[in-house]
Write a protein that holds these residues in place. Sequence first.
Motif, PDB file in Angstrom:
ATOM      1  N   TRP A 113       0.915  -1.119  -0.084  1.00 41.59           N
ATOM      2  CA  TRP A 113       0.085  -0.044   0.076  1.00 41.59           C
ATOM      3  C   TRP A 113       0.773   1.203   0.045  1.00 41.59           C
ATOM      4  N   ARG A 114       1.837   1.186   1.009  1.00 38.52           N
ATOM      5  CA  ARG A 114       2.765   2.490   0.966  1.00 38.52           C
ATOM      6  C   ARG A 114       3.518   2.684  -0.412  1.00 38.52           C
ATOM      7  N   LEU A 115       3.870   1.510  -0.946  1.00 46.00           N
ATOM      8  CA  LEU A 115       4.517   1.453  -2.007  1.00 46.00           C
ATOM      9  C   LEU A 115       3.871   1.996  -3.204  1.00 46.00           C
ATOM     10  N   TRP A 116       2.709   1.717  -3.499  1.00 47.90           N
ATOM     11  CA  TRP A 116       1.867   2.316  -4.251  1.00 47.90           C
ATOM     12  C   TRP A 116       1.477   3.637  -4.379  1.00 47.90           C
ATOM     13  N   GLY A 117       1.462   4.449  -2.978  1.00 44.80           N
ATOM     14  CA  GLY A 117       1.192   5.588  -2.679  1.00 44.80           C
ATOM     15  C   GLY A 117       2.490   6.297  -3.060  1.00 44.80           C
ATOM     16  N   HIS A 118       3.887   5.665  -2.880  1.00 50.99           N
ATOM     17  CA  HIS A 118       4.971   6.463  -2.991  1.00 50.99           C
ATOM     18  C   HIS A 118       5.109   6.611  -4.750  1.00 50.99           C
ATOM     19  N   ALA A 119       4.767   5.629  -5.469  1.00 52.17           N
ATOM     20  CA  ALA A 119       4.770   5.417  -6.539  1.00 52.17           C
ATOM     21  C   ALA A 119       4.179   6.401  -7.279  1.00 52.17           C
ATOM     22  N   GLY A 120       2.847   6.707  -6.780  1.00 56.35           N
ATOM     23  CA  GLY A 120       1.813   7.920  -7.335  1.00 56.35           C
ATOM     24  C   GLY A 120       2.585   9.167  -7.066  1.00 56.35           C
ATOM     25  N   ASN A 121       3.310   9.493  -5.843  1.00 58.45           N
ATOM     26  CA  ASN A 121       4.036  10.689  -5.857  1.00 58.45           C
ATOM     27  C   ASN A 121       5.133  10.978  -6.758  1.00 58.45           C
ATOM     28  N   LEU A 122       5.809   9.499  -7.110  1.00 58.67           N
ATOM     29  CA  LEU A 122       6.906   9.780  -7.912  1.00 58.67           C
ATOM     30  C   LEU A 122       6.505  10.017  -9.349  1.00 58.67           C
ATOM     31  N   ALA A 123       5.246   9.351  -9.673  1.00 56.64           N
ATOM     32  CA  ALA A 123       4.460   9.798 -11.191  1.00 56.64           C
ATOM     33  C   ALA A 123       4.150  10.941 -11.155  1.00 56.64           C
ATOM     34  N   GLY A 124       3.395  11.645  -9.941  1.00 58.63           N
ATOM     35  CA  GLY A 124       3.100  12.994  -9.956  1.00 58.63           C
ATOM     36  C   GLY A 124       4.161  14.060 -10.012  1.00 58.63           C
ATOM     37  N   TYR A 125       5.360  13.808  -9.516  1.00 64.14           N
ATOM     38  CA  TYR A 125       6.382  14.772  -9.623  1.00 64.14           C
ATOM     39  C   TYR A 125       7.344  14.395 -11.079  1.00 64.14           C
ATOM     40  N   ALA A 126       6.910  13.512 -11.856  1.00 62.49           N
ATOM     41  CA  ALA A 126       7.692  12.883 -13.064  1.00 62.49           C
ATOM     42  C   ALA A 126       9.133  12.658 -12.470  1.00 62.49           C
ATOM     43  N   GLN A 127       9.258  11.907 -11.480  1.00 63.64           N
ATOM     44  CA  GLN A 127      10.863  11.842 -10.980  1.00 63.64           C
ATOM     45  C   GLN A 127      11.378  10.635 -12.022  1.00 63.64           C
ATOM     46  N   SER A 128      12.702  11.154 -12.321  1.00 63.63           N
ATOM     47  CA  SER A 128      13.545  10.104 -13.169  1.00 63.63           C
ATOM     48  C   SER A 128      14.685  10.201 -12.417  1.00 63.63           C
ATOM     49  N   THR A 129      15.431   9.363 -13.067  1.00 62.13           N
ATOM     50  CA  THR A 129      16.945   9.221 -12.689  1.00 62.13           C
ATOM     51  C   THR A 129      17.703  10.495 -13.336  1.00 62.13           C
ATOM     52  N   ASN A 130      18.803  10.759 -12.532  1.00 63.69           N
ATOM     53  CA  ASN A 130      19.500  12.100 -13.034  1.00 63.69           C
ATOM     54  C   ASN A 130      20.323  11.887 -14.277  1.00 63.69           C
ATOM     55  N   THR A 131      20.928  11.112 -14.671  1.00 59.04           N
ATOM     56  CA  THR A 131      21.755  10.789 -15.752  1.00 59.04           C
ATOM     57  C   THR A 131      21.031  10.258 -17.046  1.00 59.04           C
ATOM     58  N   LEU A 132      20.195   9.471 -16.946  1.00 60.01           N
ATOM     59  CA  LEU A 132      19.639   8.860 -18.177  1.00 60.01           C
ATOM     60  C   LEU A 132      18.165   9.044 -18.176  1.00 60.01           C
ATOM     61  N   LYS A 133      17.388   9.808 -17.262  1.00 60.54           N
ATOM     62  CA  LYS A 133      16.348  10.481 -17.167  1.00 60.54           C
ATOM     63  C   LYS A 133      15.214   9.340 -17.291  1.00 60.54           C
ATOM     64  N   ILE A 134      15.666   8.083 -16.682  1.00 60.43           N
ATOM     65  CA  ILE A 134      14.551   7.005 -16.711  1.00 60.43           C
ATOM     66  C   ILE A 134      13.546   7.290 -15.476  1.00 60.43           C
ATOM     67  N   PRO A 135      12.321   7.321 -16.123  1.00 62.72           N
ATOM     68  CA  PRO A 135      11.151   7.495 -15.223  1.00 62.72           C
ATOM     69  C   PRO A 135      11.366   6.181 -13.864  1.00 62.72           C
ATOM     70  N   VAL A 136      11.093   6.822 -12.568  1.00 68.49           N
ATOM     71  CA  VAL A 136      11.207   5.729 -11.520  1.00 68.49           C
ATOM     72  C   VAL A 136       9.672   5.191 -11.006  1.00 68.49           C
ATOM     73  N   ALA A 137       8.808   5.977 -11.456  1.00 67.40           N
ATOM     74  CA  ALA A 137       7.417   5.563 -11.005  1.00 67.40           C
ATOM     75  C   ALA A 137       6.919   4.117 -11.589  1.00 67.40           C
ATOM     76  N   PRO A 138       7.479   3.675 -12.661  1.00 66.60           N
ATOM     77  CA  PRO A 138       6.721   2.368 -13.262  1.00 66.60           C
ATOM     78  C   PRO A 138       7.543   1.341 -12.398  1.00 66.60           C
ATOM     79  N   LEU A 139       9.016   1.483 -11.916  1.00 68.69           N
ATOM     80  CA  LEU A 139       9.647   0.611 -11.195  1.00 68.69           C
ATOM     81  C   LEU A 139       8.781   0.488  -9.733  1.00 68.69           C
TER      82      LEU A 139
END
Length: 171
Positions: A113-139
């Motif tokens: 449940w908490r991972l799902w919520g965190h994934a939603g936050n990551l998706a909302g901020y369009a969080q990605s890795t610094n160098t390759l810009k890989i989105p983190v939310a799908p993981l």
Amino acid sequence: MNRVVEGHGKPGARQYARLSLAVVCALLLVTIMMITVVDVIGRYILNAPLMGATELTELLLCAVIFLGLPAVCLDDAHIRVDILLSRVPPVLEPLRKIAVSLLSAIVLGLIAWRLWGHAGNLAGYAQSTNTLKIPVAPLAYLTSVAVAVSVVITVVNGITGGDAKTGEAGL
């Protein structure tokens, strides 16, 4: 790797699921190894490190860990410390197994449940890795789903009293 349980003939869904997860995790580990080898050779021999190697390694390692969790649940291979629980009378053993499985499922459910919520936050901020810009939310969503699958497996094992060693659980 593929274990056919004595007296049960063909492997069932549990064995195929376990083997599939093992193959995926093995491929991810080989990929991590290849990235590391290329990065080390590039860094120390060619003076040209592999760009984003650390990011890729971190993401793949996360996937290995969380995809391995359902496999551990399928095998009922969790680490156990039974200092007190080994003293439970044999007549109460089935109840102990159910209680431990359900408690584990509750904890895993909270984590999913908490991972799902965190994934939603990551998706909302369009969080990605610094160098390759890989989105983190799908993981992060994948990890949440893997833990949720582990919850289902743990509950089924607890309710059925299934023993992965003998292949007698409901999955």
